[in-house]
Structures are given as C-alpha cells and as structure tokens.
Design a protein around this motif. Structure first.
Motif, PDB file in Angstrom:
ATOM      1  N   ASP A 102      91.392 -57.664 -96.172  1.00 11.62           N
ATOM      2  CA  ASP A 102      90.312 -58.639 -96.077  1.00 11.62           C
ATOM      3  C   ASP A 102      89.864 -58.704 -94.631  1.00 11.62           C
ATOM      4  O   ASP A 102      90.681 -58.887 -93.727  1.00 11.62           O
ATOM      5  CB  ASP A 102      90.786 -60.018 -96.547  1.00 11.62           C
ATOM      6  CG  ASP A 102      91.057 -60.039 -98.041  1.00 11.62           C
ATOM      7  OD1 ASP A 102      90.261 -59.433 -98.791  1.00 11.62           O
ATOM      8  OD2 ASP A 102      92.043 -60.645 -98.456  1.00 11.62           O
ATOM      9  N   LEU A 103      88.574 -58.542 -94.419  1.00 10.42           N
ATOM     10  CA  LEU A 103      88.011 -58.508 -93.080  1.00 10.42           C
ATOM     11  C   LEU A 103      86.989 -59.615 -92.904  1.00 10.42           C
ATOM     12  O   LEU A 103      86.487 -60.165 -93.881  1.00 10.42           O
ATOM     13  CB  LEU A 103      87.340 -57.151 -92.832  1.00 10.42           C
ATOM     14  CG  LEU A 103      88.211 -55.927 -93.104  1.00 10.42           C
ATOM     15  CD1 LEU A 103      87.381 -54.663 -92.979  1.00 10.42           C
ATOM     16  CD2 LEU A 103      89.398 -55.899 -92.166  1.00 10.42           C
ATOM     17  N   THR A 104      86.675 -59.903 -91.673  1.00 12.36           N
ATOM     18  CA  THR A 104      85.625 -60.858 -91.356  1.00 12.36           C
ATOM     19  C   THR A 104      84.534 -60.112 -90.601  1.00 12.36           C
ATOM     20  O   THR A 104      84.758 -58.990 -90.125  1.00 12.36           O
ATOM     21  CB  THR A 104      86.156 -61.992 -90.456  1.00 12.36           C
ATOM     22  OG1 THR A 104      86.449 -61.450 -89.163  1.00 12.36           O
ATOM     23  CG2 THR A 104      87.391 -62.644 -91.051  1.00 12.36           C
ATOM     24  N   PRO A 105      83.356 -60.716 -90.452  1.00 18.54           N
ATOM     25  CA  PRO A 105      82.304 -60.060 -89.664  1.00 18.54           C
ATOM     26  C   PRO A 105      82.732 -59.785 -88.220  1.00 18.54           C
ATOM     27  O   PRO A 105      82.192 -58.905 -87.566  1.00 18.54           O
ATOM     28  CB  PRO A 105      81.146 -61.055 -89.711  1.00 18.54           C
ATOM     29  CG  PRO A 105      81.358 -61.799 -90.989  1.00 18.54           C
ATOM     30  CD  PRO A 105      82.860 -61.923 -91.126  1.00 18.54           C
ATOM     31  N   ALA A 106      83.730 -60.495 -87.738  1.00 13.32           N
ATOM     32  CA  ALA A 106      84.192 -60.304 -86.358  1.00 13.32           C
ATOM     33  C   ALA A 106      85.197 -59.161 -86.222  1.00 13.32           C
ATOM     34  O   ALA A 106      85.576 -58.812 -85.101  1.00 13.32           O
ATOM     35  CB  ALA A 106      84.821 -61.595 -85.852  1.00 13.32           C
ATOM     36  N   ASP A 156      86.591 -55.780 -85.516  1.00 13.34           N
ATOM     37  CA  ASP A 156      86.095 -54.592 -84.815  1.00 13.34           C
ATOM     38  C   ASP A 156      86.833 -53.358 -85.350  1.00 13.34           C
ATOM     39  O   ASP A 156      87.789 -53.487 -86.123  1.00 13.34           O
ATOM     40  CB  ASP A 156      86.257 -54.745 -83.306  1.00 13.34           C
ATOM     41  CG  ASP A 156      87.699 -54.960 -82.869  1.00 13.34           C
ATOM     42  OD1 ASP A 156      88.619 -54.939 -83.726  1.00 13.34           O
ATOM     43  OD2 ASP A 156      87.912 -55.150 -81.665  1.00 13.34           O
ATOM     44  N   PRO A 157      86.396 -52.151 -84.982  1.00 11.90           N
ATOM     45  CA  PRO A 157      87.057 -50.936 -85.503  1.00 11.90           C
ATOM     46  C   PRO A 157      88.569 -50.903 -85.258  1.00 11.90           C
ATOM     47  O   PRO A 157      89.321 -50.589 -86.192  1.00 11.90           O
ATOM     48  CB  PRO A 157      86.321 -49.796 -84.797  1.00 11.90           C
ATOM     49  CG  PRO A 157      84.932 -50.352 -84.608  1.00 11.90           C
ATOM     50  CD  PRO A 157      85.156 -51.806 -84.255  1.00 11.90           C
ATOM     51  N   PRO A 158      89.056 -51.248 -84.063  1.00 14.15           N
ATOM     52  CA  PRO A 158      90.519 -51.260 -83.911  1.00 14.15           C
ATOM     53  C   PRO A 158      91.186 -52.282 -84.844  1.00 14.15           C
ATOM     54  O   PRO A 158      92.279 -52.043 -85.356  1.00 14.15           O
ATOM     55  CB  PRO A 158      90.736 -51.639 -82.443  1.00 14.15           C
ATOM     56  CG  PRO A 158      89.479 -51.210 -81.753  1.00 14.15           C
ATOM     57  CD  PRO A 158      88.386 -51.453 -82.770  1.00 14.15           C
ATOM     58  N   GLY A 159      90.526 -53.397 -85.085  1.00 11.85           N
ATOM     59  CA  GLY A 159      91.063 -54.394 -86.010  1.00 11.85           C
ATOM     60  C   GLY A 159      91.129 -53.858 -87.425  1.00 11.85           C
ATOM     61  O   GLY A 159      92.061 -54.167 -88.176  1.00 11.85           O
ATOM     62  N   LEU A 160      90.128 -53.076 -87.815  1.00  9.19           N
ATOM     63  CA  LEU A 160      90.132 -52.456 -89.142  1.00  9.19           C
ATOM     64  C   LEU A 160      91.327 -51.503 -89.273  1.00  9.19           C
ATOM     65  O   LEU A 160      92.052 -51.556 -90.264  1.00  9.19           O
ATOM     66  CB  LEU A 160      88.836 -51.694 -89.385  1.00  9.19           C
ATOM     67  CG  LEU A 160      88.789 -50.828 -90.638  1.00  9.19           C
ATOM     68  CD1 LEU A 160      88.966 -51.647 -91.890  1.00  9.19           C
ATOM     69  CD2 LEU A 160      87.507 -50.025 -90.679  1.00  9.19           C
ATOM     70  N   ILE A 161      91.542 -50.673 -88.267  1.00  8.88           N
ATOM     71  CA  ILE A 161      92.662 -49.734 -88.298  1.00  8.88           C
ATOM     72  C   ILE A 161      93.996 -50.490 -88.371  1.00  8.88           C
ATOM     73  O   ILE A 161      94.880 -50.118 -89.135  1.00  8.88           O
ATOM     74  CB  ILE A 161      92.630 -48.803 -87.066  1.00  8.88           C
ATOM     75  CG1 ILE A 161      91.329 -47.991 -87.041  1.00  8.88           C
ATOM     76  CG2 ILE A 161      93.860 -47.897 -87.024  1.00  8.88           C
ATOM     77  CD1 ILE A 161      91.102 -47.118 -88.238  1.00  8.88           C
TER      78      ILE A 161
END
Length: 71
Positions: free
Chosen positions: A54-58, A60-65
């Motif tokens: 689960d992601l938020t609009p905030a 960032d790519p490193p956060g996704l990884i």
C-alpha cells in the motif's frame, strides 16, 4: 450475483497485462482495487508470486523498492 461490466473489463485487462509482466493497480478510494487484486490472485496460476504493498502519493521510488522488499 454477476460481475459488473466495468469490473469485468478491468479484470480482463489486468489478466492480459499480467502476461507481459508486473501490474500496478492504482485508483481513488472505493473504485475496487482490493476487489481486483483479490480476483486476480485467486484466478492465476499458483506458480505466480504476489506482493501487495500500500502506497501513498508521497511514496518516492526508493520507498516503493523498500515496500516491495519488506513485503
């Protein structure tokens, strides 16, 4: 009951996309993302690996990884 035509189209499109690689499901709250992910998971081969993050609009790519690695 049956599946709404709009959800049937989304399910068919997602199944087709899965043949090409990973799929990211995004959308506004309440549009059926969880329903779609659940339907995809139960309808695909058990050999497929599933990761749900689960992601938020905030995010960032490193956060996704990091989220994928954590899952």
């Amino acid at each position: 009951g049956g599946i709404l035509p709009s959800r049937r189209r989304a399910l068919d499109a997602a199944r087709t996309a899965l043949d090409a690689g990973p799929v990211v499901i995004t959308g506004e709250s309440g549009v059926g993302k969880t329903w779609l992910a659940g339907r995809l998971a139960v309808s695909q081969s058990p050999a497929r690996s599933w990761v749900r993050v689960d992601l938020t609009p905030a995010t960032d790519p490193p956060g996704l990884i990091r989220a994928i690695a954590h899952a």
